[in-house]
Design an enzyme around this catalytic site. Structure first.
Site, mmCIF file in Angstrom:
data_model
loop_
_atom_site.group_PDB
_atom_site.id
_atom_site.type_symbol
_atom_site.label_atom_id
_atom_site.label_comp_id
_atom_site.label_asym_id
_atom_site.label_seq_id
_atom_site.Cartn_x
_atom_site.Cartn_y
_atom_site.Cartn_z
ATOM 1 N N LEU A 1 0.745 -1.152 -0.056
ATOM 2 C CA LEU A 1 0.199 0.019 -0.156
ATOM 3 C C LEU A 1 0.790 1.399 -0.129
ATOM 4 O O LEU A 1 0.764 2.220 -0.695
ATOM 5 C CB LEU A 1 -0.853 0.117 1.400
ATOM 6 C CG LEU A 1 -1.951 0.855 1.199
ATOM 7 C CD1 LEU A 1 -3.171 0.542 0.089
ATOM 8 C CD2 LEU A 1 -2.980 0.884 2.492
ATOM 9 N N CYS A 2 2.074 1.187 0.659
ATOM 10 C CA CYS A 2 2.757 2.396 0.798
ATOM 11 C C CYS A 2 3.376 2.889 -0.609
ATOM 12 O O CYS A 2 3.574 3.967 -0.786
ATOM 13 C CB CYS A 2 3.825 2.294 1.758
ATOM 14 S SG CYS A 2 5.142 1.092 1.372
ATOM 15 N N THR A 3 3.584 1.693 -1.346
ATOM 16 C CA THR A 3 4.269 1.866 -2.549
ATOM 17 C C THR A 3 3.014 2.476 -3.674
ATOM 18 O O THR A 3 3.443 3.816 -4.373
ATOM 19 C CB THR A 3 4.694 0.683 -3.480
ATOM 20 O OG1 THR A 3 5.675 -0.016 -2.533
ATOM 21 C CG2 THR A 3 5.085 0.901 -4.914
#
Ligand SMILES: [Zn+2]
Lengths: 442, 532
Positions: A210-212
């Site tokens: 998700l952070c990417t």
């Protein structure tokens, strides 16, 4: 001999040669006679699961290998993108039930064949339905559905004093394709490796962190996932969930993904890619489906007639570079979730820290379980206690608070039994918790 | 809310219908498919199933040549023939049924035997992109094979008997740009960075970065940095041996502060890249062989765009010392800007090399007197991108092999389990048909005598091949006579799917075709491919 029989004798001359003559490579049980053709035409009852790319081919192949009592089950309706390979369907059939159109096409084309369609989910039927078949053939693209029917056939097995009653075995022949690759396998439930025994053969679906997606997108797929996961729920353009079959939805995601990719200088967002990512499209072509389905049908014929020894038990196919096949014996897993008779235990490293949601993650993410949305119950002091069930709204609300509690807080102990229900099986899995001992030396 | 955008090509009805296959061979592959003309000789179950898997994905047109009439046995194994067709021309009945599958495809038929057709219209079979023959008697196969060989038209010959079958490809030369290899190693060329890449990479001194900054750096940049360190400590040489590569891996691992006990993701990737990405960029052997090919060196007016582009590539390799860079990077954990700027450097370099190759190819083509549009930019781009996976296939003429007295088949007869034995038996079966005008075991009361006759024919064949001592298992001969020429639908359907895909490979010039004989044994569910 009646005239009708005379015609049928000639018509099935090809099959009669291999069924009425002895062969050096036939199964030891094989006794050539005209009764075998009688058996496959009048008695032998087959179930084909899926009337898609593989299913259409399977129905045709089985009908021309002499089988007449065939049921087919599929919950889907026909789409335009099916027509490049699902050859029993035409433009004017779009929107109709795959099972129904396929069945009536085969019944019209192959005289005497009686295909019975079931326009529903496999989960809509119980063991009384599945018990009626001699063999089950799967042409599915979903691992969850494969695991479910696998579990169903295993639940039909009878053990008497620990010995498997051979007559309770319904063989399952499973085919699958992706592009130019495919597999065909023969499963004798309880005897040879089942779907769950070989779960590690199925690659997990690609997911992006998700952070990417949110902070450091680099691929066009990251942009599309962002729109799908973050932007859609926030802007909710049609006040509904994403419908991959609605061109307006795809177009919206395409435009937003394109905007995001331009902002980050990422190239490669195309309409086709957006569609592929949103609908998780697996490329498919007529030829591979034809090969794999025909291999499965050949195995059905071998199993039903004993005219040859069946495949033992797994074949992989690939025709990207030349044509390649490889046959091997997949091994039965001793502690298989679905087919082993050994009770399952789950080692809990840190029972004081582990929360129920961590336990759920184990069931969903570990390679051995790969469940979808498991519901957990247990017995505490002889009473049934629901730990968490996500699929029923009011139970979910009532049990949500358990997620953040530790196993100890929930009253679970070393040796507690947890019952796990999931989409991947019609059967409830019982798992005994084993708490790791604090003393590392022992 | 967004307004409906103008109809993009991706949304046309055709591309929606063919969506699942366009993802495999692209719009350019589909275009070639839609322009193709295929001829099928003999609408057996095997034959119609092959055409089915070609009509569905949308070939341009097909023609069926078949002089037989539909029989009851045909109806029992051929899905495209039913009771109402009995007695009718098999070519006509099959054509009509197959045309129902796809309204984009045209089809016609000739109700006559292929040898008659060859006699009446000599070049008839030269008008197709691919010829596919099933159940073709040897006496027709021989002249047709020779004719198609000299016309350089791809020819697929297949047979399905009982649980056995084969598919054979005859083609003089076939070139492939996109072979779609399963796993490609990234093409980074870190041993020979071009100036703008070098400048970019040397700006970053990753060893001075703090944790946060460090996590933004792509693996490639990290790898380059420590590769320089390795080189300076090792006389300017790249790591070659396993031990040297381990040394570089350790330099990368140990460059992080000691409190990190797990490697950061980008460092992990850099360590992984060491094995495949720090090698000396060189021209792979199979490509060098193509560049040294007669057809690449001695171009003529007739040279195909493939060979003209190969000649341009050859020039380029001579001046640059390497193949053009692929230009694509694998995903690497990094922040967006660091990754994208690196990606753009690779893309730009690939683009400029592509332009240079395109210019050279156009120049060569002009000097040969070819038409000005012989080389297209799109093709040059594709060629450049896939320069490391080019493939040239050269086959053999079937008639030559049949008439040879030491065919390569004899080389494969040492292993008694080899499927080559079935090839020998099926060759014997073809001789049997020519001699007795029936399949061995076709009649119930003839099975045993036919076993003897077939064995005699196989023995004769092996003697001709100079290996009279090779023993063919009685069981296998017996099994083939058991079939009595029966065509089992599901066995034919396996072979048909394979043959259809080989046809698609030939038309689209993508993926590597079989070289050259595929044998399928449904008794044991195994297969093998032999070069004959
Ligand atoms: Zn199992």
């Amino acid at each position: 001999m009646s005239e009708h029989q005379g015609v049928s004798q000639k018509r099935w001359g090809h099959l009669r040669k291999v069924l009425e003559r002895p062969g050096p490579f036939s199964h030891p049980d094989f006794e050539p006679s005209s009764e075998i053709l009688d058996f496959i035409m009048t008695t032998c009852k087959l179930l084909v699961i899926g009337a898609g790319g593989l299913g259409c081919e399977l129905l045709k192949d089985l009908a021309l290998m002499g089988f007449k009592q065939i049921h087919v089950i599929d919950m889907d309706t026909i789409e335009l993108s099916n027509l490049n390979r699902q050859f029993l369907f035409r433009q004017e059939d779009i929107g109709s039930s795959k099972a129904e159109v396929a069945a009536s096409f085969i019944n019209r084309k192959v005289k005497g064949c009686q295909v019975t369609p079931h326009f529903c989910k496999i989960q809509d039927y119980d063991e009384t339905f599945y018990r009626q078949f001699h063999l089950v053939v799967c042409g599915l693209d979903s691992i969850v559905a494969r695991r479910w029917i696998n579990g169903m056939l295993i639940s039909l097995l009878n053990y008497e004093d620990g010995t498997l009653d051979q007559t309770s075995i319904i063989p399952m022949i499973d085919g699958g394709t992706e592009g130019f690759k495919g597999h065909a396998r023969v499963i004798l439930p309880g005897v040879s490796a089942c779907i769950d025994c070989t779960l590690d053969l199925y690659p997990p679906q690609i997911t992006y962190p998700l952070c990417t997606i949110a902070n450091t997108p680099r691929l066009p797929e990251h942009c599309i996932e962002y729109v799908k996961i973050i932007q859609w729920p926030k802007e909710n353009p049609w006040g509904s969930l994403i419908d991959g079959d609605d061109p307006q939805h795809i177009l919206w995601i395409y435009e937003k993904s394109l905007e995001r990719s331009t902002q980050f200088n990422i190239v490669g967002v195309t309409y086709r890619l957006v569609q592929g990512v949103v609908k998780n499209i697996i490329p498919a072509v007529a030829s591979t489906n034809a090969v794999i389905a025909a291999m499965c049908a050949t195995e059905v014929f071998k199993l039903a007639t004993s005219c040859c020894v069946p495949l033992n038990n797994y074949l992989v196919f690939n025709d990207v570079d030349g044509i390649y096949t490889y046959t091997f014996e997949a091994e039965k897993k001793e502690n298989c979730l679905a087919c082993s008779q050994i009770p399952q235990t789950l080692l809990i490293q840190d029972p004081e820290q582990m929360k129920l949601k961590n336990l759920l993650d184990v069931f969903c993410e570990s390679a051995a379980y790969q469940m979808k949305n498991p519901g957990l119950t247990t017995y505490i002091n002889g009473k049934n206690k629901t730990l968490y069930i996500s699929t029923i709204k009011n139970i979910e609300e009532k049990t949500r608070e358990n997620l953040t509690k530790t196993l100890l807080e929930l009253g679970l102990q070393d040796g507690s039994e947890i019952m796990v229900a999931d989409l991947t099986s019609p059967n409830v899995l019982s798992v005994r918790l084993k708490f790791a001992s604090k003393n590392v030396d022992t | 809310m967004s307004s409906p955008s103008p109809k993009s090509p991706e949304q046309s009805e055709k591309s929606r219908k063919y969506d699942r296959q366009l993802r495999l061979w692209g719009d350019h592959g589909q275009k070639l498919l839609e322009g193709s003309k295929i001829c099928l000789i003999n609408a057996t179950a095997l034959g119609t199933e092959i055409l089915k898997s070609l009509v569905l994905p949308g070939i341009g047109a097909f023609t069926i040549v078949d002089g037989e009439k539909v029989t009851e046995e045909d109806v029992g194994c051929n899905f495209f023939l039913d009771e109402t067709h009995i007695g009718m021309s098999r070519a006509q009945a099959a054509t009509e049924s197959l045309l129902e599958l796809n309204r984009d495809v045209r089809g016609d038929y000739i109700d006559d035997f292929p040898d008659h057709v060859m006699l009446h219209t000599q070049d008839f079979f030269n008008n197709f992109n691919v010829i596919i023959a099933t159940a073709l008697p040897e006496k027709v196969l021989m002249p047709l094979s020779k004719q198609l060989w000299s016309a350089n038209i791809p020819f697929l010959v297949c047979r399905s008997v009982g649980f056995l079958g084969y598919v054979r490809l005859q083609i003089k030369e076939h070139t492939v740009i996109e072979t779609h290899p399963d796993n490609e190693t990234p093409d980074l060329q870190l041993d020979r960075p071009w100036p703008s890449l070098m400048e970019h990479l040397e700006q970053v001194d990753v060893s001075n970065f703090g944790t946060k900054e460090r996590s933004h750096v792509p693996a490639l940049t990290i790898l380059y940095h420590y590769l320089q360190q390795f080189k300076s400590e090792n006389g300017g040489l790249l790591p070659k041996t396993h031990a040297e590569k381990d040394k570089l891996r350790n330099i990368i691992r140990n460059s992080l502060p000691s409190e990190n006990d797990i490697l950061e993701e980008n460092y992990e990737q850099a360590v992984k890249f060491v094995n495949v990405c720090v090698n000396c960029t060189c021209v792979p052997n199979h490509i060098q062989k193509i560049l040294d090919d007669e057809l690449c060196i001695n171009l003529t007016f007739e040279s195909s765009p493939f060979w003209v582009m190969c000649a341009a590539l050859r020039e380029m390799v001579q001046s640059e010392g390497a193949l053009p860079i692929r230009g694509s990077l694998p995903d690497m954990a990094a922040d967006t800007a660091s990754f994208i700027s690196l990606q753009q450097l690779y893309m730009r370099q690939a683009h400029s090399q592509m332009e240079s190759l395109y210019r050279r190819a156009v120049q060569i083509s002009r000097s040969l007197g070819q038409s000005t549009d012989a080389i297209t930019e799109a093709e040059a781009k594709l060629f450049c991108k896939h320069a490391s996976e080019l493939h040239v296939f050269r086959g053999k003429c079937i008639a030559d092999e049949y008439q040879s007295n030491s065919p390569s088949a004899s080389l494969h007869l040492e292993d008694p389990e080899s499927l080559m034995f079935y090839y020998v038996i099926l060759r014997g079966l073809e001789s049997f048909i020519d001699e007795y005008n029936a399949y061995p075991g076709q009649y119930d009361d003839h099975v045993e005598p036919d076993v003897l006759k077939l064995k005699t024919l196989i023995g004769k064949l092996l003697t001709e091949w100079g290996c009279p001592t090779v023993a063919i298992s009685d069981d296998r001969v017996h099994e083939v006579c058991r079939y009595g020429g029966a065509e089992l639908h599901s066995v034919s359907a396996v072979l048909a799917g394979c043959t259809a895909h080989e046809t698609i490979k030939l038309i689209t010039h993508q993926f590597k075709p079989i070289n050259n004989t595929f044998i399928y044994d449904a008794i044991t569910s195994t297969s093998a491919t032999f070069v004959l």
